[in-house]
Design a protein around this motif. Structure first.
Motif, PDB file in Angstrom:
ATOM      1  N   ALA A  18       0.835  -1.206   0.000  1.00  0.00           N
ATOM      2  CA  ALA A  18       0.000   0.000   0.000  1.00  0.00           C
ATOM      3  C   ALA A  18       0.865   1.250   0.000  1.00  0.00           C
ATOM      4  O   ALA A  18       0.579   2.231  -0.701  1.00  0.00           O
ATOM      5  N   LEU A  19       1.951   1.236   0.756  1.00  0.00           N
ATOM      6  CA  LEU A  19       2.865   2.370   0.801  1.00  0.00           C
ATOM      7  C   LEU A  19       3.604   2.517  -0.524  1.00  0.00           C
ATOM      8  O   LEU A  19       3.730   3.622  -1.072  1.00  0.00           O
ATOM      9  N   ALA A  20       4.105   1.392  -1.044  1.00  0.00           N
ATOM     10  CA  ALA A  20       4.903   1.441  -2.272  1.00  0.00           C
ATOM     11  C   ALA A  20       4.086   1.904  -3.471  1.00  0.00           C
ATOM     12  O   ALA A  20       4.565   2.677  -4.305  1.00  0.00           O
ATOM     13  N   LEU A  21       2.840   1.451  -3.580  1.00  0.00           N
ATOM     14  CA  LEU A  21       2.030   1.776  -4.751  1.00  0.00           C
ATOM     15  C   LEU A  21       1.509   3.209  -4.708  1.00  0.00           C
ATOM     16  O   LEU A  21       1.476   3.900  -5.731  1.00  0.00           O
ATOM     17  N   ALA A  22       1.109   3.659  -3.542  1.00  0.00           N
ATOM     18  CA  ALA A  22       0.613   5.040  -3.431  1.00  0.00           C
ATOM     19  C   ALA A  22       1.777   6.031  -3.422  1.00  0.00           C
ATOM     20  O   ALA A  22       1.707   7.108  -4.002  1.00  0.00           O
ATOM     21  N   ASN A  23       2.866   5.657  -2.733  1.00  0.00           N
ATOM     22  CA  ASN A  23       4.053   6.507  -2.613  1.00  0.00           C
ATOM     23  C   ASN A  23       3.683   7.909  -2.130  1.00  0.00           C
ATOM     24  O   ASN A  23       4.194   8.916  -2.619  1.00  0.00           O
ATOM     25  N   TYR A  24       2.784   7.954  -1.158  1.00  0.00           N
ATOM     26  CA  TYR A  24       2.361   9.221  -0.576  1.00  0.00           C
ATOM     27  C   TYR A  24       2.506   9.124   0.935  1.00  0.00           C
ATOM     28  O   TYR A  24       1.901   8.245   1.568  1.00  0.00           O
ATOM     29  N   SER A  88      -0.999   6.135   4.693  1.00  0.00           N
ATOM     30  CA  SER A  88      -2.337   5.632   4.955  1.00  0.00           C
ATOM     31  C   SER A  88      -2.671   4.511   3.980  1.00  0.00           C
ATOM     32  O   SER A  88      -2.599   4.695   2.763  1.00  0.00           O
ATOM     33  N   ARG A  89      -3.036   3.368   4.530  1.00  0.00           N
ATOM     34  CA  ARG A  89      -3.474   2.251   3.684  1.00  0.00           C
ATOM     35  C   ARG A  89      -4.806   2.564   3.020  1.00  0.00           C
ATOM     36  O   ARG A  89      -5.181   1.922   2.039  1.00  0.00           O
ATOM     37  N   ALA A  90      -5.515   3.571   3.540  1.00  0.00           N
ATOM     38  CA  ALA A  90      -6.808   3.952   2.965  1.00  0.00           C
ATOM     39  C   ALA A  90      -6.685   5.082   1.946  1.00  0.00           C
ATOM     40  O   ALA A  90      -7.699   5.540   1.407  1.00  0.00           O
ATOM     41  N   PHE A  91      -5.475   5.525   1.667  1.00  0.00           N
ATOM     42  CA  PHE A  91      -5.279   6.637   0.733  1.00  0.00           C
ATOM     43  C   PHE A  91      -5.772   6.260  -0.661  1.00  0.00           C
ATOM     44  O   PHE A  91      -5.493   5.176  -1.166  1.00  0.00           O
ATOM     45  N   ASP A  92      -6.523   7.163  -1.291  1.00  0.00           N
ATOM     46  CA  ASP A  92      -7.078   6.955  -2.628  1.00  0.00           C
ATOM     47  C   ASP A  92      -6.486   8.011  -3.555  1.00  0.00           C
ATOM     48  O   ASP A  92      -6.761   9.201  -3.408  1.00  0.00           O
ATOM     49  N   SER A  93      -5.679   7.559  -4.503  1.00  0.00           N
ATOM     50  CA  SER A  93      -5.021   8.512  -5.403  1.00  0.00           C
ATOM     51  C   SER A  93      -6.009   9.267  -6.279  1.00  0.00           C
ATOM     52  O   SER A  93      -5.685  10.348  -6.791  1.00  0.00           O
ATOM     53  N   LEU A  94      -7.223   8.710  -6.445  1.00  0.00           N
ATOM     54  CA  LEU A  94      -8.237   9.418  -7.224  1.00  0.00           C
ATOM     55  C   LEU A  94      -8.905  10.514  -6.413  1.00  0.00           C
ATOM     56  O   LEU A  94      -9.445  11.477  -6.974  1.00  0.00           O
ATOM     57  N   VAL A 100      -8.448  10.552   5.598  1.00  0.00           N
ATOM     58  CA  VAL A 100      -8.239   9.119   5.838  1.00  0.00           C
ATOM     59  C   VAL A 100      -7.385   8.948   7.097  1.00  0.00           C
ATOM     60  O   VAL A 100      -6.567   9.806   7.430  1.00  0.00           O
ATOM     61  N   PRO A 101      -7.556   7.849   7.815  1.00  0.00           N
ATOM     62  CA  PRO A 101      -6.710   7.585   8.989  1.00  0.00           C
ATOM     63  C   PRO A 101      -5.280   7.297   8.559  1.00  0.00           C
ATOM     64  O   PRO A 101      -5.044   6.780   7.463  1.00  0.00           O
ATOM     65  N   VAL A 102      -4.327   7.641   9.422  1.00  0.00           N
ATOM     66  CA  VAL A 102      -2.927   7.420   9.071  1.00  0.00           C
ATOM     67  C   VAL A 102      -2.375   6.188   9.776  1.00  0.00           C
ATOM     68  O   VAL A 102      -2.882   5.763  10.820  1.00  0.00           O
ATOM     69  N   ASP A 103      -1.351   5.616   9.173  1.00  0.00           N
ATOM     70  CA  ASP A 103      -0.628   4.473   9.722  1.00  0.00           C
ATOM     71  C   ASP A 103       0.799   4.893  10.044  1.00  0.00           C
ATOM     72  O   ASP A 103       1.374   5.745   9.363  1.00  0.00           O
ATOM     73  N   VAL A 104       1.370   4.287  11.084  1.00  0.00           N
ATOM     74  CA  VAL A 104       2.732   4.610  11.503  1.00  0.00           C
ATOM     75  C   VAL A 104       3.608   3.369  11.356  1.00  0.00           C
ATOM     76  O   VAL A 104       3.394   2.361  12.035  1.00  0.00           O
TER      77      VAL A 104
END
Length: 265
Positions: A18-24, A88-94, A100-104
Motif C-alpha cells: 500500500a505504501l509502495a504503490l501510493a508513494n504518498y 495511509s493504507r486507505a489513501f485513494d489517489s483518485l 483518511v486515517p494514518v498508519d505509523v
C-alpha cells in the motif's frame, strides 16, 4: 537487515504494498542509542507537522513513541537506525483530498555513524518539491546521487534556479569562512541535525550566519561540512573546487552535537 513494524506489529506484504504503490507519505530518520534519541523532540515536531499538512490529521506523540518501542522490543534491539514513516493504507489517489486515517510504520536497520572520510560532491540544478516536508518522493535524490557517483564524485549537492546552494541528497551543508559558520540560505529541508548543530554552536559561542551561498562564488569559504541524523563529516571539494577539511572545525561541530542530550523514548 531491515525490519518493519506497523503500529508495533510486524508489517505484512499488503501493508508495504500500500505504501509502495501510493508513494504518498512522509518520514523522519533517527539514530537510537540505548533506547534514546538526540533531538527526539525535533523528530516528533516534524512528524506531527507533516501529518497535519499531508493528511489533515493529528498524530499523537504517544503513538509514535509506542510504535518505535514496540518495534525495538520485537527485534530485541536497543541501538538501531529507525525510520518512522507516516502513510495511509486507505489513501485513494483518485481522491487525495479525502480525510483518511494514518498508519505509523517503524523500520529498523543497524545503528550507523557518519563516515569520517571527506567527501567530494557535484552540484546539480534541482529543487525538491515541497522542500520543507521530508516526504517519500525520494527518487530524484538517489538518481542525482547515482549520477554523481558515475561521474566520479561521492554525492550530489543541489542548487536552485538562482544558483544558490540549498542541500545535499540526504544531508544539509554548512561552511566555515575562518571566523563563523555560514548556513546557506535557500529553500531546503531543514534537518534535525542542522538544528541541533545551530543550537550547540550558539551555546559554545561560535558565530553563525545565514546567507545565500552561490555555488560559483565559494572563494571566500575555507571549509565545508555535511550533516544528517548519522552525524557530521567534512567535504573535500565541490565540483572543481578543492576544500581543505578543518579538523578543529570538525571537533567543534561534534562537540556541539554531543551537547544535545539524548532523550529517552
Amino acid at each position: 537487515m531491515s525490519l518493519a513494524f506497523l503500529d508495533g506489529q510486524p508489517a505484512t506484504a499488503d501493508d508495504l504494498r500500500a505504501l509502495a504503490l501510493a508513494n504518498y507519505g512522509h518520514f523522519s530518520s533517527m539514530q537510537v542509542r540505548g533506547r534514546a534519541v538526540r533531538g527526539f523532540d525535533l523528530h516528533l515536531q516534524r512528524l506531527k507537522a507533516a501529518t497535519r499538512e499531508l493528511f489533515d490529521q493529528t498524530l499523537d506523540e504517544a503513538r509514535i513513541r509506542s510504535g518505535i518501542i514496540s518495534a525495538l522490543d520485537a527485534a530485541g534491539m536497543d541501538d538501531a537506525g529507525v525510520r518512522v514513516t507516516v502513510f495511509s493504507r486507505a489513501f485513494d489517489s483518485l481522491r487525495p483530498d479525502r480525510s483518511v486515517p494514518v498508519d505509523v510504520l517503524a523500520s529498523l536497520s543497524p545503528a550507523r555513524e557518519a563516515a569520517t572520510t571527506p567527501a567530494w560532491v557535484k552540484t546539480f540544478a534541482f529543487q525538491r518539491p515541497l522542500p520543507h516536508v521530508k516526504h517519500v518522493g525520494t527518487f530524484p535524490l538517489f538518481q542525482w546521487r547515482r549520477q554523481a557517483l558515475r561521474d566520479g564524485f561521492d554525492d550530489a549537492l543541489f542548487v536552485d534556479a538562482r544558483g544558490r546552494i540549498s542541500e545535499g541528497s540526504v544531508w544539509n551543508i554548512g561552511f566555515w569562512d575562518g571566523e563563523q559558520v555560514v548556513w546557506p540560505q535557500a529553500e531546503a529541508l531543514r534537518g534535525t541535525q542542522e538544528k541541533l548543530l545551530q543550537a550547540g554552536l550558539a551555546e559554545v559561542g561560535v558565530a553563525q550566519r545565514h546567507m545565500p551561498v552561490e555555488a560559483r562564488a565559494l572563494g571566500g569559504l575555507k571549509a565545508a561540512f555535511a550533516a544528517n541524523a548519522t552525524g557530521v563529516w567534512p567535504l573535500s571539494g565541490i565540483d572543481d573546487l578543492a576544500l581543505r577539511p578543518d579538523p578543529v572545525l570538525m571537533e567543534r561541530l561534534r562537540a556541539a552535537l554531543q551537547a544535545a542530550p539524548l532523550r529517552s523514548l
